[in-house]
Design a protein around this motif. Structure first.
Motif, PDB file in Angstrom:
ATOM      1  N   SER A 290       0.814  -1.221   0.000  1.00  0.00           N
ATOM      2  CA  SER A 290       0.000   0.000   0.000  1.00  0.00           C
ATOM      3  C   SER A 290       0.845   1.267   0.000  1.00  0.00           C
ATOM      4  N   ARG A 291       1.915   1.292   0.804  1.00  0.00           N
ATOM      5  CA  ARG A 291       2.727   2.505   0.938  1.00  0.00           C
ATOM      6  C   ARG A 291       3.725   2.661  -0.199  1.00  0.00           C
ATOM      7  N   LEU A 292       4.374   1.553  -0.575  1.00  0.00           N
ATOM      8  CA  LEU A 292       5.392   1.615  -1.626  1.00  0.00           C
ATOM      9  C   LEU A 292       4.843   1.196  -2.984  1.00  0.00           C
ATOM     10  N   VAL A 293       3.544   0.885  -3.030  1.00  0.00           N
ATOM     11  CA  VAL A 293       2.846   0.525  -4.267  1.00  0.00           C
ATOM     12  C   VAL A 293       3.576  -0.618  -4.989  1.00  0.00           C
ATOM     13  N   LEU A 294       3.874  -1.679  -4.232  1.00  0.00           N
ATOM     14  CA  LEU A 294       4.510  -2.855  -4.809  1.00  0.00           C
ATOM     15  C   LEU A 294       3.461  -3.889  -5.181  1.00  0.00           C
ATOM     16  N   SER A 295       3.758  -4.676  -6.189  1.00  0.00           N
ATOM     17  CA  SER A 295       2.871  -5.784  -6.546  1.00  0.00           C
ATOM     18  C   SER A 295       2.999  -6.891  -5.507  1.00  0.00           C
ATOM     19  N   HIS A 296       2.089  -7.846  -5.568  1.00  0.00           N
ATOM     20  CA  HIS A 296       2.099  -8.982  -4.644  1.00  0.00           C
ATOM     21  C   HIS A 296       3.466  -9.668  -4.657  1.00  0.00           C
ATOM     22  N   ARG A 297       3.924 -10.036  -5.845  1.00  0.00           N
ATOM     23  CA  ARG A 297       5.190 -10.767  -5.972  1.00  0.00           C
ATOM     24  C   ARG A 297       6.375  -9.898  -5.559  1.00  0.00           C
ATOM     25  N   SER A 298       6.360  -8.619  -5.918  1.00  0.00           N
ATOM     26  CA  SER A 298       7.465  -7.730  -5.558  1.00  0.00           C
ATOM     27  C   SER A 298       7.566  -7.564  -4.045  1.00  0.00           C
ATOM     28  N   ALA A 299       6.417  -7.465  -3.369  1.00  0.00           N
ATOM     29  CA  ALA A 299       6.422  -7.339  -1.913  1.00  0.00           C
ATOM     30  C   ALA A 299       7.055  -8.564  -1.269  1.00  0.00           C
ATOM     31  N   VAL A 300       6.728  -9.755  -1.789  1.00  0.00           N
ATOM     32  CA  VAL A 300       7.301 -10.989  -1.250  1.00  0.00           C
ATOM     33  C   VAL A 300       8.816 -11.010  -1.473  1.00  0.00           C
TER      34      VAL A 300
END
Length: 494
Positions: A290-300
Motif C-alpha cells: 500500500s505505501r510503496l505501491v509494490l505488486s504482490h510478488r514484488s512485496a514478497v
C-alpha cells in the motif's frame, strides 16, 4: 554432505507429491480458504491444507533413518530427547493446525496446546538458560528459564502464523531461518540437526513450487505452526551449543522479520483497542504493497531480501567479537528504523487520532459483546432480529437486513427482516456476510451505508464477522431443535 543432499531431495519430492495430492483433494472436497474478507489478498477460493505436504516431506527422510542400519541412522536414534521433542511436538502442533484449518480452533485452545508442547520441550532439555549480552557478560536466567523458553516457543509459532499473509511469504521466511540453523549446525559438525534442517528445507521448497505467487494452495495453520514450532525448538538447541557471547541473539536475528512484525502487531492492536488476535491489513507486507505501491510478488521478494539481511546479520553475530557484534546490531537497528519510517509506523501525524480510535473500538467491542450475548440467548428467529437490530443505529447504517433460509424438500423457504434509517443519499456501500451453521449456509447478514464511504472500516468489519458467526451458531441450533421437536415450530416463509 551426500547424506544431507539425499535428505533434502527426498523431502523435496515427497512434499511436492503430497502437496499436489492434497491440493486436488481439497478442491474436490471444497476445503477452501474463501475470499470473503477485506484483509484477504486473494480474490478466489484457494485450498488451505498445503501444510500437510510440508509435514510429510519433513518426516519422510527422517523416518527412513529408523529403517536403515547405518552410522548416521544409529546416531540419529541415539538422540532420544531431540527426536521425541521434534517428532512428538511437531506432530502435536501439526494436528492442532489441521484441526484449525478444518473446523476452526479458538485462541484459548491454540494457546493451551502450544503451552503444553512448550512445557514438553522444556522437560526434554530444550531450555533457554541465559540471555546474551554483546556489551558484557551473559545474564543467567535461573528460574526464569522456564517462562522465557515457553514465551520463545509460543511466540515463534505465532510469529510464523501471523506473517503467513502473502503467497510464498511464510515458507520463504522459514527457509531463511532454516538456512541459518543449518549453517550453524554444520559449523559445529552436528549431524542430526543438519539432517533435520536439510529435510525441512526440502519440504519447504517442495511446497513453494505450488505456493509462490500466484499460489494454487496455502499452507494453512498446519504448515505455519509446524514451521514455527520446529524453528523455535532447533534455535534453542543451536544457541545452547554456541560458545559465543551473543548465543540467543543469533536465532532472534535469524527470525527477526516475523518477530518484528508480531511485536508491531501487538503494539498496534493494544494502542487502538483492537482484539489482540484479530486480523488486519497493517502488517509489514501489507504496507509494502500500500505505501510503496509494490505488486504482490514484488512485496514478497522485498521481504525475502530483508530476511537475507537478517540472516547475514545473524551469521555475522555468531562469528563476531563483542565490538563487532555491537556494530552489527547498531547497523541493523538503523535499517529497521528506516524501514519503519518508510512504512509509516513512526508517522507522528497519526498519533493524535489513536486515542479516538481506541475509544471507538472499546465502545464497538462492548456493543458486539452485548449483541452476541443477546443472539446466543435468543429463543426464536424474531429474537435473533431483535438482538442485531441495534447495530443499524450504533454503526450509522442506512439499511440492515437479516435473511434466514431452510431447505424443505425441493423448496427453499426464507424469512427476511429489514430496517432502514435516513443516513445519507450517496450510492450505498453494501457488506454481505454469510450466516453459516458449520458448513451449511443458513442465510445472509447485510449492512449498507449511504454516507459516501468507499470501504468498510476494518474494525467494523471484524465486528460484523463476529455477529454473523454468533447468528450462524444460534440459528443452526434453533433449526435443529425444530426438526427434533415438530411441536416447536420456527416458521420460515418463502
Amino acid at each position: 554432505m551426500i547424506t544431507y543432499l539425499v535428505a533434502f531431495l527426498v523431502a523435496l519430492m515427497v512434499a511436492m507429491v503430497l502437496t499436489l495430492v492434497v491440493r486436488n483433494r481439497a478442491l474436490a472436497w471444497g476445503l477452501l480458504d474463501q475470499a470473503n474478507s477485506s484483509r484477504k489478498i486473494h480474490v478466489q477460493p484457494i485450498p488451505r491444507l498445503g501444510g500437510i505436504g510440508i509435514v510429510g516431506g519433513f518426516f519422510a527422510p527422517l523416518c527412513a533413518l529408523f529403517l536403515v542400519d547405518s552410522g548416521v541412522g544409529n546416531h540419529f536414534q541415539s538422540q532420544t530427547a531431540l527426536v521425541w521433542g521434534l517428532f512428538g511436538g511437531g506432530l502435536g502442533v501439526a494436528a492442532l493446525g489441521l484441526y484449525d484449518d478444518l473446523r476452526g480452533a479458538g485462541a484459548k485452545l491454540k494457546f493451551a496446546v502450544q503451552l503444553v508442547l512448550a512445557l514438553g520441550l522444556y522437560a526434554l532439555g530444550f531450555r533457554i538458560d541465559h540471555i546474551a549480552n554483546p556489551f558484557g557478560p551473559e545474564l543467567p536466567l535461573g528460574v526464569l528459564g522456564l517462562p522465557f523458553t515457553v514465551m520463545w516457543v509460543v511466540g515463534v509459532i505465532n510469529a510464523l502464523n501471523l506473517i503467513d499473509g502473502l503467497d510464498g511469504l511464510a515458507g520463504g521466511v522459514a527457509f531463511f531461518g532454516v538456512g541459518t540453523n543449518f549453517i550453524l549446525a554444520l559449523s559445529r559438525g552436528d549431524v542430526v540437526l543438519c539432517l533435520m534442517m536439510a529435510a525441512l528445507a526440502g519440504a519447504i521448497l517442495g511446497f513453494l513450487v505450488f505456493n509462490f505467487n500466484p499460489a494454487s494452495i496455502f499452507m494453512g495453520d498446519t504448515g505455519s505452526m509446524f514451521l514455527g514450532f520446529v524453528l523455535a525448538a532447533v534455535s534453542i538447541k543451536t544457541s545452547a551449543k554456541s560458545g559465543t557471547a551473543v548465543a540467543m541473539l543469533v536465532p532472534v536475528m535469524a527470525l527477526g522479520l516475523p518477530i518484528m512484525d508480531t511485536l508491531l502487531a501487538m503494539i498496534r492492536r493494544t494502542l487502538v483497542g483492537r482484539p489482540m488476535f484479530s486480523a488486519d491489513k497493517e502488517h509489514i507486507h501489507h504496507r509494502l504493497m500500500s505505501r510503496l505501491v509494490l505488486s504482490h510478488r514484488s512485496a514478497v521478494l522485498v521481504m525475502y531480501g530483508l530476511c537475507a539481511l537478517f540472516t547475514l546479520t545473524a551469521l555475522g553475530l555468531h562469528w563476531a567479537n563483542r565490538a563487532q557484534s555491537a556494530m552489527l546490531l547498531m547497523g541493523m537497528g538503523v535499517v529497521v528504523a528506516v524501514l519503519m519510517r518508510k512504512l509509516g509506523y513512526l508517522d507522528l501525524r497519526r498519533a493524535s487520532g489513536v486515542s479516538e480510535v481506541r475509544r471507538r473500538n472499546i465502545r464497538l467491542r462492548s456493543l458486539v459483546r452485548d449483541v452476541t450475548d443477546a443472539v446466543r440467548s435468543a429463543t426464536g428467529v424474531k429474537d435473533l432480529w431483535a438482538a442485531v437490530r441495534p447495530l443499524a443505529d450504533a454503526l450509522e447504517a442506512s439499511r440492515l437486513e437479516l435473511r434466514l433460509e431452510r431447505q424443505q424438500g425441493h423448496h427453499r423457504d426464507g424469512l427476511t427482516f429489514e430496517t432502514q434509517r435516513p443516513a445519507g443519499s450517496a450510492l450505498p456501500l453494501e457488506v454481505f456476510l454469510d450466516v453459516k451453521g458449520g458448513d451449511q449456509k443458513l442465510g445472509r447478514f447485510l449492512m449498507a451505508w449511504s454516507d459516501g464511504r468507499a470501504e468498510i472500516n476494518r474494525d467494523e468489519e471484524l465486528a460484523l464477522e463476529l455477529v454473523a458467526d454468533a447468528l450462524g451458531d444460534r440459528a443452526a441450533k434453533l433449526l435443529a431443535q425444530a426438526e427434533a421437536d415438530p411441536q416447536r415450530v420456527i416458521a420460515l416463509r418463502r
